[in-house]
Design an enzyme around this catalytic site. Structure first.
Site, short mmCIF file in Angstrom:
data_model
loop_
_atom_site.label_atom_id
_atom_site.label_comp_id
_atom_site.label_asym_id
_atom_site.label_seq_id
_atom_site.Cartn_x
_atom_site.Cartn_y
_atom_site.Cartn_z
N CYS A 161 4.86 1.55 9.70
CA CYS A 161 5.87 2.31 8.94
C CYS A 161 7.00 2.88 9.80
O CYS A 161 8.18 2.61 9.56
CB CYS A 161 5.21 3.46 8.18
N HIS A 216 10.00 7.52 8.13
CA HIS A 216 8.57 7.82 8.16
C HIS A 216 8.35 9.23 7.60
O HIS A 216 9.22 10.09 7.74
CB HIS A 216 8.06 7.73 9.60
#
Length: 483
Positions: free
Chosen positions: A82, A138
């Site tokens: 991610c 994120h």
């Protein structure tokens, strides 16, 4: 005669004034600038209808979005994790340039990436009203708030969470799956879509850049019962696999996808008969999030901005559901790195599919060009506008994914080349082997094309920044095991 003389004099005046007139470029008014709707989905692989990754996947809203624009069928993330993937999208820098390979650090902690203006702030500098909700960068504490003006919040993030795990898997608390909660409106993604609906009905005095970040199908793979009902277990199809798939994979390639990872092993899943429930939960989450995408698209179309908005929909990386005997992300194979990517908007052709290799870090320079903004020479991505104008345009670029310095996948229109940090390699011909079951790295007939892909592996590699995440530990454990 007198009348004709007047006409001659008038024509003369026009001619004289026009000779001294310089043509100036008419800039579009603020309100006429195109808007951007930026939709990010977490952990979504090619299991959507238009990509055909799973024959039973039901995603009518993403499918109709693809019919309204261009579907990039060969799009790839720059890291199958991610944080580095999203940092790459927002800076248009490769992880090997920024040093952001794993779940930390943030962009501001990279000496290189911190010098790039992240996408939302660039659009704010250009006079756009910028706002977003959900997972855009994120979702670590304060990251989205730092980088996105007018950030509305995570609306519950990966929640809601039950008091006790639903599955029997004893590992990481996020690794859970099954029916939960009771209704859609308890889900963060539903709340994010509701926020987006309201924003799209409001009058905007400036052009806008709007980020909508959905969390599903990221674990925990929870969704209400009605989404599971769409995929009865008794008729559910598992991904196509072969029993000896790992026999031609280098030990390093196996270890980096298995050492120090938090996801359940293939052995645990099969021994506990959880393969079908995992596939069912993933598909349920995909259909749930597709419905939220549909709500946002309907709000855009029913409001004042549908005709002058570029929509970009993408996922930050792929996800394995048993392929290559693994579950989760963090791999350089097709299932870990390939992502859905759709671009729709003014003057973009409808219903086209482009199979040229493209990358998520191409999104930023593409949006700049579409919105008639100056390019940024620090960007490493390529604008996709030439392909949007002509899908057969010459495209010499490859796509590149990495998992730590030294581990790279190089993707062309037909092939995937993988090189690991110990020098071992894999090569797949997607025309003959779309599932990547046969590693043909030693086949003489591919020697020349393998060399061309090998030449794309970067020689300059920023050292790893940050420490302590699952990705860091996986990389370090593999290095120790193989050296």
């Amino acid at each position: 005669m007198k009348k004709n003389n007047h006409i001659i004099v008038l024509l003369g005046i026009i001619l004289i004034t026009s000779c001294g007139y310089k043509k100036t470029k008419i800039e579009p008014k603020e309100k006429d600038k195109p808007n951007v709707l930026f939709i990010a989905i977490d952990d979504l692989n090619d299991w959507i209808g238009v990509l055909g990754g799973h024959p039973q996947a039901k995603t009518p809203h993403m499918d109709r979005l693809a019919q309204r624009g261009v579907l990039f069928s060969n799009a790839h993330c720059q890291a199958p994790v991610c944080n580095p993937s999203r940092a790459s999208v927002m800076t248009s820098l490769y992880p090997s340039t920024s040093g952001i390979y794993f779940l930390n650090p943030d962009i501001i902690e990279s000496p290189v990436a911190s010098k790039n203006i992240v996408m939302p702030k660039r659009f704010q500098q250009e006079g756009y009203n910028v706002f977003a909700a959900g997972k855009i960068f994120h979702n670590g504490k304060g990251i989205n708030e730092t980088h996105i003006p007018n950030y509305a919040g995570q609306f519950g993030g990966f929640g809601p969470m039950p008091e006790q795990k639903i599955s029997t898997y004893p590992g990481h608390p996020l690794w859970d799956w099954g029916v939960y909660p009771e209704s859609d409106d308890q889900m963060p993604d539903y709340k994010i879509a509701s926020w987006a609906e309201k924003k799209l009905t409001k009058k905007q005095d400036q052009p806008f850049w709007m980020g909508v970040g959905f969390y599903r199908p990221h674990v925990p793979q929870f969704a209400p019962q009605k989404w599971f009902d769409m995929y009865p277990l008794e008729s559910l199809q598992l991904p196509k696999t072969i029993s000896d798939d790992l026999d031609d994979i280098p030990p390093y390639g196996i270890d980096i996808t298995r050492l120090k990872h938090v996801s359940p092993t293939f052995e645990w899943v099969t021994e506990n008969e959880e393969w079908k429930p995992l596939v069912q939960s993933y598909l349920a989450c995909v259909s749930f999030v597709d419905d939220q995408v549909g709500r946002v698209l309907d709000a855009l179309d029913n409001g004042d901005y549908g005709d002058n908005t570029y929509v970009v929909l993408f996922s930050d990386h792929g996800f394995h559901l048993g392929e290559k005997e693994r579950f989760a992300k963090r791999s350089l194979w097709e299932d870990g790195a390939r992502v859905p990517m759709i671009i729709v908007g003014p003057d973009i052709p409808k219903g086209k599919v482009i199979n040229k290799p493209v990358q998520l870090l191409d999104i930023y320079p593409t949006l700049l060009e579409l919105c008639h903004l100056k390019t940024d020479p620090k960007h490493e991505g390529n604008s996709l506008v030439p392909l949007l104008k002509n899908m057969d345009a010459e495209w010499p670029h490859y796509a590149r994914t990495c998992f730590g310095p030294g581990n790279y996948a190089i993707i062309s229109e037909q092939y995937r080349f993988i090189q690991y940090n110990d020098g071992s390699e894999e090569f797949y011909d997607h025309k003959n082997d779309p599932q990547e079951w046969n590693n043909v790295i030693s086949s003489p007939e591919y020697a020349e094309v393998i060399g061309k892909h090998r030449n794309q592996v970067p020689t300059n590699r920023h050292h790893i920044l940050g420490n302590g995440s699952t990705g860091h530990e996986s990389y370090e454990a593999t290095e120790i095991e193989n050296h």
